[in-house]
Design an enzyme around this catalytic site. Structure first.
Site, PDB file in Angstrom:
ATOM      1  N   SER A  48       0.795  -1.218   0.000  1.00 15.88           N
ATOM      2  CA  SER A  48       0.000   0.000   0.000  1.00 15.88           C
ATOM      3  C   SER A  48       0.832   1.275   0.000  1.00 15.88           C
ATOM      4  O   SER A  48       0.288   2.369  -0.151  1.00 15.88           O
ATOM      5  CB  SER A  48      -0.952   0.023   1.199  1.00 15.88           C
ATOM      6  OG  SER A  48      -0.259   0.341   2.386  1.00 15.88           O
ATOM      7  N   LYS A  84       1.352   4.524   7.260  1.00 12.17           N
ATOM      8  CA  LYS A  84       0.400   5.323   6.489  1.00 12.17           C
ATOM      9  C   LYS A  84       0.830   6.791   6.440  1.00 12.17           C
ATOM     10  O   LYS A  84       1.644   7.253   7.240  1.00 12.17           O
ATOM     11  CB  LYS A  84      -0.995   5.243   7.114  1.00 12.17           C
ATOM     12  CG  LYS A  84      -1.703   3.903   6.954  1.00 12.17           C
ATOM     13  CD  LYS A  84      -2.158   3.674   5.522  1.00 12.17           C
ATOM     14  CE  LYS A  84      -2.996   2.405   5.393  1.00 12.17           C
ATOM     15  NZ  LYS A  84      -2.169   1.195   5.482  1.00 12.17           N
TER      16      LYS A  84
END
Length: 205
Positions: free
Chosen positions: A122, A162
């Site tokens: 990701s 993230k």
């Protein structure tokens, strides 16, 4: 010390030293085998055991790969490597120490930091790929837009890597891959997001 070593033992010590200087981590048994042109690990394990007995090599973490320490190495700082961090769905991050990376945290602009192995895809658009070692500087606050390691209450001790974005009334955790939707925490749930530290660099094996 080297006068007591056989040519093959000196070759192994030299390769470990060169590999540490180049990559910041000790070579695996397989990599030592390739260096010596051997097909199986049995002979390497024997040489490593002999080097430990002669005091030329130290085993940093029993049962862990790539944790060889040179007995005559200079005093140095190091970066501890703990478990994994997800670049995808959250997974368990901080646990027992796996390895000790022979790198000075100052290389990443830190007095102190630790490493986590990245799992998932990701964060690929931030040039962070599966298998990288993410270097994390411990801190509990960051600026919006920075990449962070975060833990989320309700997901045990799980953590994920993230892009952190703080809005007026909510927090967003973004991937660097359009295939992954952001995680959004409204004002009443913002306290669930715990910043473990700021991402400051990677080591790619």
């Amino acid at each position: 010390m080297n006068r007591e070593l056989t040519p093959r033992q000196k070759s192994v010590i030299g390769f470990i030293r060169t590999h540490q200087e180049k990559y910041g981590i000790s070579p695996s048994v397989r990599e030592i085998c390739c260096h010596l042109g051997l097909k199986g690990p049995a002979g390497i394990h024997k040489i490593l055991h002999q080097l430990i007995e002669k005091g030329a090599l130290l085993k940093g973490n029993p049962g862990k790969n790539r944790s060889w320490l040179l007995a005559d190495g200079p005093a140095r700082k190091s970066i501890p490597l703990y478990g994994c961090i997800a670049a995808g769905a959250p997974i368990e991050a901080v646990g027992d120490q796996d390895e000790d990376l022979p790198l000075d945290p100052a290389l990443f602009g830190c007095d102190e930091c630790f490493a986590l192995t990245v799992r998932g895809d990701s964060m690929i658009e931030a040039n962070i790929i599966d298998g990288d070692l993410a270097i994390i500087r411990p801190q509990t606050t960051v600026n919006s837009g920075q990449i962070v390691a975060v833990q989320i209450e309700g997901l045990l001790h799980e953590a994920t890597l993230k892009i952190f974005r703080r809005k007026k009334d909510h927090i967003e955790l973004h991937a660097a891959n359009p295939a992954y939707p952001p995680l959004i925490f409204p004002k009443e749930e913002m306290a669930r997001v715990k910043i473990v530290g700021k991402y400051v660099g990677i080591i790619r094996r």
